[in-house]
Scaffold this motif. Structure first.
Motif, mmCIF file in Angstrom:
data_model
loop_
_atom_site.group_PDB
_atom_site.id
_atom_site.type_symbol
_atom_site.label_atom_id
_atom_site.label_comp_id
_atom_site.label_asym_id
_atom_site.label_seq_id
_atom_site.Cartn_x
_atom_site.Cartn_y
_atom_site.Cartn_z
ATOM 1 N N SER A 146 19.769 52.733 -69.902
ATOM 2 C CA SER A 146 21.181 52.475 -70.188
ATOM 3 C C SER A 146 21.577 51.038 -69.887
ATOM 4 O O SER A 146 22.577 50.552 -70.401
ATOM 5 C CB SER A 146 22.077 53.449 -69.415
ATOM 6 N N ASN A 147 20.780 50.325 -69.091
ATOM 7 C CA ASN A 147 21.091 48.913 -68.818
ATOM 8 C C ASN A 147 20.440 47.977 -69.839
ATOM 9 O O ASN A 147 20.540 46.758 -69.717
ATOM 10 C CB ASN A 147 20.695 48.532 -67.388
ATOM 11 N N GLY A 148 19.737 48.552 -70.843
ATOM 12 C CA GLY A 148 19.147 47.752 -71.907
ATOM 13 C C GLY A 148 17.806 47.124 -71.585
ATOM 14 O O GLY A 148 17.193 46.486 -72.431
ATOM 15 N N GLU A 149 17.298 47.286 -70.365
ATOM 16 C CA GLU A 149 16.028 46.673 -69.966
ATOM 17 C C GLU A 149 14.897 47.710 -70.044
ATOM 18 O O GLU A 149 14.363 48.131 -69.023
ATOM 19 C CB GLU A 149 16.149 46.108 -68.550
ATOM 20 N N ASN A 150 14.554 48.123 -71.247
ATOM 21 C CA ASN A 150 13.554 49.159 -71.459
ATOM 22 C C ASN A 150 12.208 48.758 -70.866
ATOM 23 O O ASN A 150 11.890 47.574 -70.774
ATOM 24 C CB ASN A 150 13.409 49.456 -72.949
ATOM 25 N N GLU A 151 11.424 49.775 -70.476
ATOM 26 C CA GLU A 151 10.109 49.526 -69.882
ATOM 27 C C GLU A 151 9.081 50.428 -70.534
ATOM 28 O O GLU A 151 9.354 51.596 -70.799
ATOM 29 C CB GLU A 151 10.139 49.792 -68.372
ATOM 30 N N LYS A 152 7.877 49.881 -70.766
ATOM 31 C CA LYS A 152 6.779 50.644 -71.355
ATOM 32 C C LYS A 152 5.661 50.828 -70.334
ATOM 33 O O LYS A 152 5.366 49.923 -69.563
ATOM 34 C CB LYS A 152 6.222 49.913 -72.573
ATOM 35 N N ILE A 153 5.068 52.031 -70.377
ATOM 36 C CA ILE A 153 3.896 52.321 -69.551
ATOM 37 C C ILE A 153 2.933 53.155 -70.391
ATOM 38 O O ILE A 153 3.311 53.695 -71.439
ATOM 39 C CB ILE A 153 4.253 53.058 -68.236
ATOM 40 N N ALA A 154 1.709 53.286 -69.927
ATOM 41 C CA ALA A 154 0.715 54.102 -70.625
ATOM 42 C C ALA A 154 1.127 55.573 -70.583
ATOM 43 O O ALA A 154 1.677 56.047 -69.579
ATOM 44 C CB ALA A 154 -0.657 53.932 -69.977
ATOM 45 N N LEU A 155 0.858 56.289 -71.668
ATOM 46 C CA LEU A 155 1.189 57.717 -71.739
ATOM 47 C C LEU A 155 0.547 58.486 -70.592
ATOM 48 O O LEU A 155 1.175 59.344 -69.978
ATOM 49 C CB LEU A 155 0.750 58.288 -73.096
ATOM 50 N N GLU A 156 -0.704 58.177 -70.276
ATOM 51 C CA GLU A 156 -1.394 58.889 -69.186
ATOM 52 C C GLU A 156 -0.705 58.651 -67.845
ATOM 53 O O GLU A 156 -0.628 59.555 -67.017
ATOM 54 C CB GLU A 156 -2.868 58.504 -69.121
#
Length: 148
Positions: A93-103
């Motif tokens: 909701s703060n617009g600072e999306n984060e990506k991580i590995a599915l596992e």
């Protein structure tokens, strides 16, 4: 206070963290990172959804003061990520999306109750890695989980 799981999945899912307090899969935050063998066994052996049952007064009082996480594993598996899915993006909701590995996501936890209260200001959920490496700095403000 809902969280969507969508994207490269067979079934988009809507999660309601406010009901997880009654879910048998929840784990006290303090125990989630201190008893890894027990948690791993519990998560991998859990085959059916929690049973509706009445709670004791003592359990109810504990729910009102403890902090709880729930393994993300079951929810992600129920969404059935496609074979080529490899990444989870937490839409925040703060617009600072984060990506991580599915596992990593499958092995992590979602905090949904802090000291007996829902996460209204920086929630509705926070993400913790299984090893607790981000215990002091969880991923907050998660409003959607997008599988890529």
């Amino acid at each position: 206070m809902i969280v969507m799981i969508k994207g490269n999945v067979g079934y988009p899912i809507t999660l309601d963290p406010t009901v997880w307090i009654f879910d048998d899969r929840k784990v006290e935050l303090e125990k989630a990172f201190t008893e890894p063998e027990e948690q791993e066994t519990f998560t991998s052996n859990f085959q059916k959804p929690p049973v509706n049952r009445s709670i004791s007064k003592m359990e109810g009082e504990a729910y009102l003061k403890n902090s709880y996480v729930i393994p993300l594993h079951d929810f992600l598996n129920n969404a059935e990520p496609k074979a080529d899915a490899a990444e989870v993006e937490f839409i925040k909701s703060n617009g600072e999306n984060e990506k991580i590995a599915l596992e990593d996501a499958k092995n992590g936890y979602l905090l949904f109750s802090l000291e007996g209260k829902p996460l209204r200001e920086d929630g509705p959920v926070h993400f913790y890695y299984k090893d607790g490496s981000n215990q002091d700095n969880p991923i907050k403000y998660i409003k959607e989980i997008h599988i890529h």
